[in-house]
Motif scaffolding. Structure first.
Motif, PDB file in Angstrom:
ATOM      1  N   GLU A 365       0.816  -1.209   0.000  1.00 22.66           N
ATOM      2  CA  GLU A 365       0.000   0.000   0.000  1.00 22.66           C
ATOM      3  C   GLU A 365       0.854   1.266   0.000  1.00 22.66           C
ATOM      4  O   GLU A 365       0.465   2.309   0.512  1.00 22.66           O
ATOM      5  N   GLY A 366       2.055   1.132  -0.557  1.00 23.82           N
ATOM      6  CA  GLY A 366       2.968   2.272  -0.577  1.00 23.82           C
ATOM      7  C   GLY A 366       3.631   2.549   0.757  1.00 23.82           C
ATOM      8  O   GLY A 366       4.325   3.572   0.913  1.00 23.82           O
ATOM      9  N   LYS A 367       3.461   1.652   1.714  1.00 27.14           N
ATOM     10  CA  LYS A 367       4.041   1.826   3.048  1.00 27.14           C
ATOM     11  C   LYS A 367       5.273   0.943   3.184  1.00 27.14           C
ATOM     12  O   LYS A 367       5.272  -0.211   2.756  1.00 27.14           O
ATOM     13  N   PRO A 368       6.329   1.461   3.806  1.00 25.54           N
ATOM     14  CA  PRO A 368       7.595   0.713   3.855  1.00 25.54           C
ATOM     15  C   PRO A 368       7.531  -0.506   4.766  1.00 25.54           C
ATOM     16  O   PRO A 368       6.700  -0.581   5.681  1.00 25.54           O
ATOM     17  N   VAL A 369       8.425  -1.438   4.489  1.00 22.55           N
ATOM     18  CA  VAL A 369       8.554  -2.628   5.329  1.00 22.55           C
ATOM     19  C   VAL A 369       8.839  -2.198   6.771  1.00 22.55           C
ATOM     20  O   VAL A 369       9.650  -1.317   7.020  1.00 22.55           O
ATOM     21  N   GLY A 370       8.158  -2.835   7.696  1.00 26.01           N
ATOM     22  CA  GLY A 370       8.348  -2.527   9.116  1.00 26.01           C
ATOM     23  C   GLY A 370       7.304  -1.604   9.696  1.00 26.01           C
ATOM     24  O   GLY A 370       7.258  -1.404  10.913  1.00 26.01           O
ATOM     25  N   THR A 371       6.444  -1.025   8.840  1.00 28.28           N
ATOM     26  CA  THR A 371       5.363  -0.178   9.328  1.00 28.28           C
ATOM     27  C   THR A 371       4.321  -1.045  10.024  1.00 28.28           C
ATOM     28  O   THR A 371       3.789  -1.979   9.435  1.00 28.28           O
ATOM     29  N   VAL A 372       4.040  -0.748  11.280  1.00 34.99           N
ATOM     30  CA  VAL A 372       3.103  -1.563  12.058  1.00 34.99           C
ATOM     31  C   VAL A 372       2.199  -0.645  12.881  1.00 34.99           C
ATOM     32  O   VAL A 372       2.663   0.314  13.501  1.00 34.99           O
ATOM     33  N   PHE A 373       0.903  -0.951  12.865  1.00 33.38           N
ATOM     34  CA  PHE A 373      -0.059  -0.270  13.722  1.00 33.38           C
ATOM     35  C   PHE A 373      -0.590  -1.269  14.741  1.00 33.38           C
ATOM     36  O   PHE A 373      -0.995  -2.382  14.387  1.00 33.38           O
ATOM     37  N   VAL A 374      -0.602  -0.857  16.002  1.00 36.85           N
ATOM     38  CA  VAL A 374      -1.142  -1.680  17.089  1.00 36.85           C
ATOM     39  C   VAL A 374      -2.311  -0.939  17.715  1.00 36.85           C
ATOM     40  O   VAL A 374      -2.188   0.230  18.093  1.00 36.85           O
ATOM     41  N   GLY A 375      -3.437  -1.624  17.805  1.00 35.27           N
ATOM     42  CA  GLY A 375      -4.609  -1.043  18.450  1.00 35.27           C
ATOM     43  C   GLY A 375      -4.944  -1.778  19.727  1.00 35.27           C
ATOM     44  O   GLY A 375      -4.859  -3.003  19.780  1.00 35.27           O
ATOM     45  N   VAL A 376      -5.307  -1.012  20.767  1.00 35.34           N
ATOM     46  CA  VAL A 376      -5.738  -1.605  22.038  1.00 35.34           C
ATOM     47  C   VAL A 376      -7.076  -0.981  22.401  1.00 35.34           C
ATOM     48  O   VAL A 376      -7.158   0.223  22.674  1.00 35.34           O
ATOM     49  N   GLN A 389       7.729   1.694  13.804  1.00 32.32           N
ATOM     50  CA  GLN A 389       8.516   1.310  12.635  1.00 32.32           C
ATOM     51  C   GLN A 389       9.519   0.260  13.082  1.00 32.32           C
ATOM     52  O   GLN A 389      10.495   0.576  13.765  1.00 32.32           O
ATOM     53  N   GLN A 390       9.249  -0.984  12.727  1.00 35.22           N
ATOM     54  CA  GLN A 390      10.112  -2.088  13.131  1.00 35.22           C
ATOM     55  C   GLN A 390      11.190  -2.336  12.074  1.00 35.22           C
ATOM     56  O   GLN A 390      11.017  -1.994  10.902  1.00 35.22           O
ATOM     57  N   SER A 391      12.283  -2.952  12.509  1.00 33.46           N
ATOM     58  CA  SER A 391      13.381  -3.262  11.584  1.00 33.46           C
ATOM     59  C   SER A 391      13.695  -4.751  11.646  1.00 33.46           C
ATOM     60  O   SER A 391      13.264  -5.453  12.548  1.00 33.46           O
ATOM     61  N   GLY A 392      14.469  -5.207  10.674  1.00 31.24           N
ATOM     62  CA  GLY A 392      14.866  -6.610  10.639  1.00 31.24           C
ATOM     63  C   GLY A 392      14.213  -7.343   9.484  1.00 31.24           C
ATOM     64  O   GLY A 392      13.553  -6.747   8.625  1.00 31.24           O
ATOM     65  N   LEU A 399       7.904 -10.757  15.206  1.00 28.26           N
ATOM     66  CA  LEU A 399       8.086 -10.930  16.645  1.00 28.26           C
ATOM     67  C   LEU A 399       8.095  -9.588  17.360  1.00 28.26           C
ATOM     68  O   LEU A 399       7.469  -9.428  18.424  1.00 28.26           O
ATOM     69  N   ARG A 400       8.789  -8.612  16.788  1.00 22.96           N
ATOM     70  CA  ARG A 400       8.834  -7.300  17.424  1.00 22.96           C
ATOM     71  C   ARG A 400       7.454  -6.645  17.434  1.00 22.96           C
ATOM     72  O   ARG A 400       7.098  -5.939  18.390  1.00 22.96           O
TER      73      ARG A 400
END
Length: 415
Positions: A365-376, A389-392, A399-400
């Motif tokens: 979706e045009g978003k870079p690798v490692g982009t993560v959204f967490v909802g609570v 923004q996660q790496s690896g 896992l991260r």
């Protein structure tokens, strides 16, 4: 007293099994005030085993060998040791009787080589094997203490705990034992944590500060020598308090437990339940939670909504939100919010957690690798969404992301 652990076994060098014995023994020795200075792994080769023993003798007071006590020709540890110290192997009759009785009960003839498991150096003390056949060995020669323990952990651990530790302690002068506190951190990287504590780490004497890191979590062990628990706490508490004043928001436990254990413990204490909606993690968060015994008391379940079709059909997200020109997309704050809120409603849980992102290998979706959204989402409460923004690589990002979700929920539960 300085100790060295020698793990004998070609299978260890080839990576066929993991050397968990060394970790277990090191921890047990620390409890009685013995420091492990070196750990060695050597294959089933007599000359290399002998050389490892020679080197260990030059730098350790206690040498503990694991492995090589079995009945086969490549079980050489006892043979090499007696050759090195100039002794003979003798038969330990109680162990031999135990082996013979076992074969009688099985109704099969005993292979002669099994008698090797009952052999021990002539001037040594036997260490009973309560869960196996090979007798353990403890002896002192020219001021060096040697212990030979079985390789299989189910045999090694009880022998070490019940007999070897007491034998070692009997050879020690009065030494103050070690006391430790393990502080577990989440939501902060190893380098950032070190930066926050760099002056304390640089000035450490007693207590000492030892950092440990693994994916998604960091730990610090504070250690001191003391005569008793009260004295140890008096030495450890000021340092722990200073660390908490700096990075206390990231300390999720003062014991060696995982973040998922801490989260489930809080849920249980509060009488609350949790459900999850996972996209990019593909069920990893659910796996972490259900690996904890008793998790069913607090974990209601989860939905792996990997595709947009499943997000739409099972969790009620509109296709206008997920796809099309100008749509926020599946990897977005809006999607994470609805996934968390809807899984909460569907399952009837008190908390809903969502993870949606790009694990790789390419962007989405045009978003870079490692982009993560967490909802609570909290029942009768607000929903919080956080972008990270996660790496690896793909596995590391997953896992991260799962650990990040656990940390966000932990913060919510603590507040």
């Amino acid at each position: 007293m300085r100790a060295e652990i020698i793990a004998v076994g070609t299978e260890l060098l080839m990576g066929q099994i993991v050397n968990t014995n060394a970790q277990y023994i090191s921890s047990g020795l620390a409890d009685i005030g013995v420091g492990v200075y070196f750990q060695t792994v050597v294959g089933d080769n007599p000359e290399r085993i002998k050389e490892s023993l020679r080197i260990a003798k030059s730098r350790a007071d206690v040498i503990i060998c694991t492995g090589g006590l079995g009945p086969t020709q490549d079980d050489l540890t006892k043979d090499v040791l007696v050759e090195l110290i100039g002794q003979q192997l003798i038969l330990h009759e109680p162990s031999m009787n135990k082996i013979e009785e076992l074969f009688r009960k099985r109704g099969v003839p005993m292979v002669e080589s099994n008698a090797r498991q009952a052999l021990m150096p002539e001037h040594s003390d036997p260490l009973a094997n309560d869960t196996g056949l090979a007798v353990g060995v403890a002896l002192t020669h020219e001021g060096t203490h040697y212990l030979l323990l079985p390789g299989p952990p189910k045999e090694m651990k009880p022998m070490f705990d019940r007999y070897a530790k007491a034998w070692i302690a009997s050879k020690m002068d009065a030494v103050e034992p070690l006391f430790s506190v393990m502080l577990k951190f989440a939501g902060i990287g190893e380098s950032q944590l070190e930066h926050s504590l760099i002056d304390l780490i640089g000035a450490q004497t007693d207590p000492t500060i030892a950092p440990y890191a693994k994916e998604g979590e960091v730990a610090i062990r504070l250690t001191t020598r003391a005569r008793n628990e009260v004295e140890a706490q008096a030495k450890l508490q000021p340092l722990e308090s200073e660390i908490r004043s700096r990075v206390g928001d990231h300390i999720y436990a003062a014991q060696d437990i995982t973040l998922e254990q801490a989260v489930l413990q809080l849920l249980s204490e509060q009488g609350k339940s949790l459900s999850v909606a996972e996209s990019c993690t593909g069920g990893l968060l659910s796996d972490l939670l259900t690996n904890v015994p008793g998790s069913s008391a607090s974990f209601a379940g989860g939905i792996i909504c990997y595709t947009n079709a499943v997000k739409h059909k099972l969790l009620g997200l509109s296709m206008e939100l997920l796809e099309g020109p100008g749509a926020p997309g599946a990897v977005s704050e809006e999607a994470a919010r609805l996934l968390a809120e809807n899984v909460l409603q569907i399952t009837g849980a008190d908390y809903g957690v969502s993870i949606t992102g790009v694990a790789g290998p390419g962007e989405s979706e045009g978003k870079p690798v490692g982009t993560v959204f967490v909802g609570v989402a909290e029942r009768n409460g607000e929903t919080v969404v956080r972008q990270t923004q996660q790496s690896g690589n793909r596995e590391t990002i997953k896992l991260r992301a799962a650990k990040s979700a656990l940390y966000q929920l932990w913060r919510k539960l603590k507040s």
